[in-house]
Design a protein around this motif. Structure first.
Motif, PDB file in Angstrom:
ATOM      1  N   VAL A 159     -14.611 -22.191  14.888  1.00 43.61           N
ATOM      2  CA  VAL A 159     -14.566 -22.881  13.588  1.00 43.61           C
ATOM      3  C   VAL A 159     -13.276 -23.692  13.511  1.00 43.61           C
ATOM      4  N   PRO A 160     -13.208 -24.674  12.603  1.00 40.02           N
ATOM      5  CA  PRO A 160     -11.944 -25.404  12.436  1.00 40.02           C
ATOM      6  C   PRO A 160     -10.851 -24.462  11.907  1.00 40.02           C
ATOM      7  N   PRO A 161      -9.598 -24.668  12.346  1.00 42.13           N
ATOM      8  CA  PRO A 161      -8.499 -23.815  11.867  1.00 42.13           C
ATOM      9  C   PRO A 161      -8.411 -23.796  10.341  1.00 42.13           C
ATOM     10  N   GLU A 162      -8.706 -24.927   9.693  1.00 41.43           N
ATOM     11  CA  GLU A 162      -8.641 -24.985   8.221  1.00 41.43           C
ATOM     12  C   GLU A 162      -9.678 -24.031   7.603  1.00 41.43           C
ATOM     13  N   PHE A 163     -10.854 -23.964   8.229  1.00 41.69           N
ATOM     14  CA  PHE A 163     -11.875 -23.039   7.745  1.00 41.69           C
ATOM     15  C   PHE A 163     -11.352 -21.606   7.789  1.00 41.69           C
ATOM     16  N   ALA A 164     -10.703 -21.255   8.918  1.00 41.03           N
ATOM     17  CA  ALA A 164     -10.200 -19.885   9.080  1.00 41.03           C
ATOM     18  C   ALA A 164      -9.155 -19.570   8.017  1.00 41.03           C
ATOM     19  N   MET A 165      -8.266 -20.524   7.748  1.00 38.69           N
ATOM     20  CA  MET A 165      -7.218 -20.284   6.754  1.00 38.69           C
ATOM     21  C   MET A 165      -7.816 -20.113   5.354  1.00 38.69           C
ATOM     22  N   ASP A 166      -8.818 -20.938   5.059  1.00 36.99           N
ATOM     23  CA  ASP A 166      -9.472 -20.849   3.758  1.00 36.99           C
ATOM     24  C   ASP A 166     -10.238 -19.528   3.612  1.00 36.99           C
ATOM     25  N   ALA A 167     -10.927 -19.133   4.662  1.00 32.52           N
ATOM     26  CA  ALA A 167     -11.692 -17.882   4.620  1.00 32.52           C
ATOM     27  C   ALA A 167     -10.757 -16.686   4.437  1.00 32.52           C
ATOM     28  N   GLU A 168      -9.608 -16.730   5.113  1.00 32.33           N
ATOM     29  CA  GLU A 168      -8.627 -15.644   4.974  1.00 32.33           C
ATOM     30  C   GLU A 168      -8.186 -15.513   3.501  1.00 32.33           C
ATOM     31  N   ALA A 169      -7.927 -16.660   2.880  1.00 34.77           N
ATOM     32  CA  ALA A 169      -7.472 -16.638   1.481  1.00 34.77           C
ATOM     33  C   ALA A 169      -8.564 -16.102   0.560  1.00 34.77           C
ATOM     34  N   VAL A 226     -21.842 -15.844  14.871  1.00 30.71           N
ATOM     35  CA  VAL A 226     -22.867 -16.869  14.701  1.00 30.71           C
ATOM     36  C   VAL A 226     -22.412 -18.155  15.374  1.00 30.71           C
ATOM     37  N   LEU A 227     -23.136 -19.258  15.136  1.00 32.40           N
ATOM     38  CA  LEU A 227     -22.897 -20.461  15.930  1.00 32.40           C
ATOM     39  C   LEU A 227     -21.693 -21.280  15.497  1.00 32.40           C
ATOM     40  N   ASN A 228     -21.426 -21.351  14.201  1.00 34.50           N
ATOM     41  CA  ASN A 228     -20.443 -22.325  13.733  1.00 34.50           C
ATOM     42  C   ASN A 228     -19.886 -21.940  12.363  1.00 34.50           C
ATOM     43  N   ALA A 229     -19.073 -22.825  11.802  1.00 39.09           N
ATOM     44  CA  ALA A 229     -18.428 -22.555  10.516  1.00 39.09           C
ATOM     45  C   ALA A 229     -19.461 -22.458   9.396  1.00 39.09           C
ATOM     46  N   MET A 236      -8.983 -14.483  21.104  1.00 38.63           N
ATOM     47  CA  MET A 236      -7.799 -15.215  20.631  1.00 38.63           C
ATOM     48  C   MET A 236      -7.639 -14.899  19.151  1.00 38.63           C
ATOM     49  N   ALA A 237      -6.868 -13.872  18.840  1.00 38.96           N
ATOM     50  CA  ALA A 237      -6.866 -13.314  17.491  1.00 38.96           C
ATOM     51  C   ALA A 237      -5.623 -13.714  16.705  1.00 38.96           C
ATOM     52  N   ALA A 238      -5.841 -14.079  15.448  1.00 38.10           N
ATOM     53  CA  ALA A 238      -4.733 -14.383  14.546  1.00 38.10           C
ATOM     54  C   ALA A 238      -5.080 -13.829  13.173  1.00 38.10           C
ATOM     55  N   GLY A 239      -4.095 -13.203  12.533  1.00 42.11           N
ATOM     56  CA  GLY A 239      -4.333 -12.633  11.211  1.00 42.11           C
ATOM     57  C   GLY A 239      -3.170 -11.761  10.795  1.00 42.11           C
ATOM     58  N   PRO A 270      -4.327 -20.122  14.073  1.00 40.42           N
ATOM     59  CA  PRO A 270      -3.981 -20.380  15.481  1.00 40.42           C
ATOM     60  C   PRO A 270      -5.023 -19.874  16.475  1.00 40.42           C
ATOM     61  N   GLY A 271      -5.747 -18.817  16.124  1.00 37.10           N
ATOM     62  CA  GLY A 271      -6.821 -18.361  17.004  1.00 37.10           C
ATOM     63  C   GLY A 271      -7.857 -19.457  17.182  1.00 37.10           C
ATOM     64  N   SER A 272      -8.202 -20.095  16.063  1.00 35.67           N
ATOM     65  CA  SER A 272      -9.194 -21.174  16.135  1.00 35.67           C
ATOM     66  C   SER A 272      -8.640 -22.425  16.791  1.00 35.67           C
ATOM     67  N   VAL A 273      -7.340 -22.677  16.641  1.00 34.25           N
ATOM     68  CA  VAL A 273      -6.727 -23.796  17.366  1.00 34.25           C
ATOM     69  C   VAL A 273      -6.865 -23.568  18.869  1.00 34.25           C
ATOM     70  N   MET A 274      -6.482 -22.367  19.304  1.00 31.78           N
ATOM     71  CA  MET A 274      -6.535 -22.036  20.736  1.00 31.78           C
ATOM     72  C   MET A 274      -7.960 -22.168  21.267  1.00 31.78           C
ATOM     73  N   LYS A 275      -8.901 -21.679  20.489  1.00 30.27           N
ATOM     74  CA  LYS A 275     -10.300 -21.727  20.914  1.00 30.27           C
ATOM     75  C   LYS A 275     -10.784 -23.182  21.013  1.00 30.27           C
TER      76      LYS A 275
END
Lengths: 222, 222
Positions: A95-105, A63-66, A134-137, A165-170
């Motif tokens: 998405v912001p890297p913080e969003f990705a970390m939170d979603a993972e948790a 989708v478009l965004n976080a 750019m994958a991180a997990g 880090p995937g989202s940082v790179m992106k």
């Protein structure tokens, strides 16, 4: 595998097609009903999310965004609580890297794998299954998402063993791409004002130090 | 041909070497005496400008800017008044288009051809004789400069039949290149602040939409 793709836009539609080509059962979802119908005509599987969610092995969110990603995963009709244990979310929006970390948790708490997996390459490569991801997990997330990566990506950059880090790179990539596309448009205009033909501009610059991926890829559309 | 190269910096030195390799008699001039000596050791011809100017067929000016180009051509010891009729000036510095048009007119008044010929490609391509030249000038100027172009350029873009458009094209290229190199440095810093290793940055971005010639060429030096 049984896969759902959320977001059948220019990138998601191509990824969904690539997954079909690889022999997977693919359910497509989009806010535009015509896109969903078009995908079913192309070979996509039918069914309501409420009925099929529990049988899904992977969910690709393009989708478009976080905000939209959050709705798809954890909203009122969010998919995460409905999935079986061990299913994987491949999150492709920027998405912001913080969003990705939170979603993972949050996914981990529901026994779901989460791959922070922004994509690059444009709609043509998406349709060809030749994206850069750019994958991180966590290693389990990579393992669970592997068939999806194999079907959609030419290059998978392993950015690390946790989301972020995937989202940082992106983000860095988008910063560069955004500046390049704006600069290209300004330079083209500047040149035209001084009498350069746009075709000539593109022909010359693409062979000179001022070139960029965005210039070569997007200037022809202007 | 008998050729003088003014400016033995990273670009001019390579062009002078390429001209030597092509079998021309090449006189090198620079404000740094060591560069002139080094070029003579490499096979460059000797002699004072006052003595040899009248026998030159072509003068290649690869200095920093319009001010230095003006000094070389029309200054107190300027070369243009000393040249024989029909010699050609190939002006390679980045200069305003108006400067190029004015210089062409002044040269024409002295029966000298002028080619508005900014270059792109970097020092490695200069040394290999594989530059891109954005050339504009009268057909006679192109014809007179042809042996120099053949020895130094891989690609000659014919930008038109009068001086000016070559410098317009080069200005636009430099605008893009300058923005790209600054953006690359900012993006690299931004990524490093968020934990991306610089090598990884370069590896990933060069395969993604955020890449540029400047990034691929210059980021490794940072």
């Amino acid at each position: 595998m049984k896969i759902a793709v959320f977001g059948l836009g220019s990138m998601g539609y191509g990824m969904a097609q690539s997954l079909l080509r690889a022999g997977h059962t693919v359910h497509g979802f989009d806010v535009v009903p015509q896109q969903v119908e078009r995908f079913r005509d192309d070979g996509g599987a039918g069914g309501e999310l409420a009925d099929i969610a529990v049988s899904l092995d992977a969910v690709v969110v393009v989708v478009l965004n976080a905000g939209q990603t959050k709705d798809v995963l954890f909203g009122d009709n969010g998919v995460v609580p409905r999935l079986k244990d061990g299913a994987v979310i491949m999150s492709c929006a920027t998405v912001p890297p913080e969003f990705a970390m939170d979603a993972e948790a949050r996914c981990a708490a529901a026994s779901i794998h989460y791959l922070d997996a922004p994509i690059s390459g444009g709609s043509v490569k998406a349709a060809e299954g030749r994206l850069s991801v750019m994958a991180a997990g966590r290693p389990e997330a990579f393992a669970a998402a592997r068939p999806v990566l194999d079907a959609t990506a030419e290059t998978v950059f392993d950015m690390g063993d946790h989301a972020g880090p995937g989202s940082v790179m992106k983000s860095v990539n988008q910063l560069l791409a955004g500046v390049h596309i704006a600069t290209m448009a300004e330079a083209l205009t500047f040149g035209m004002q001084q009498g350069l033909a746009p075709d000539r501009f593109l022909e010359v610059i693409s062979k000179c130090a001022g070139t960029s991926w965005m210039l070569e890829n997007r200037a022809p559309h202007i």
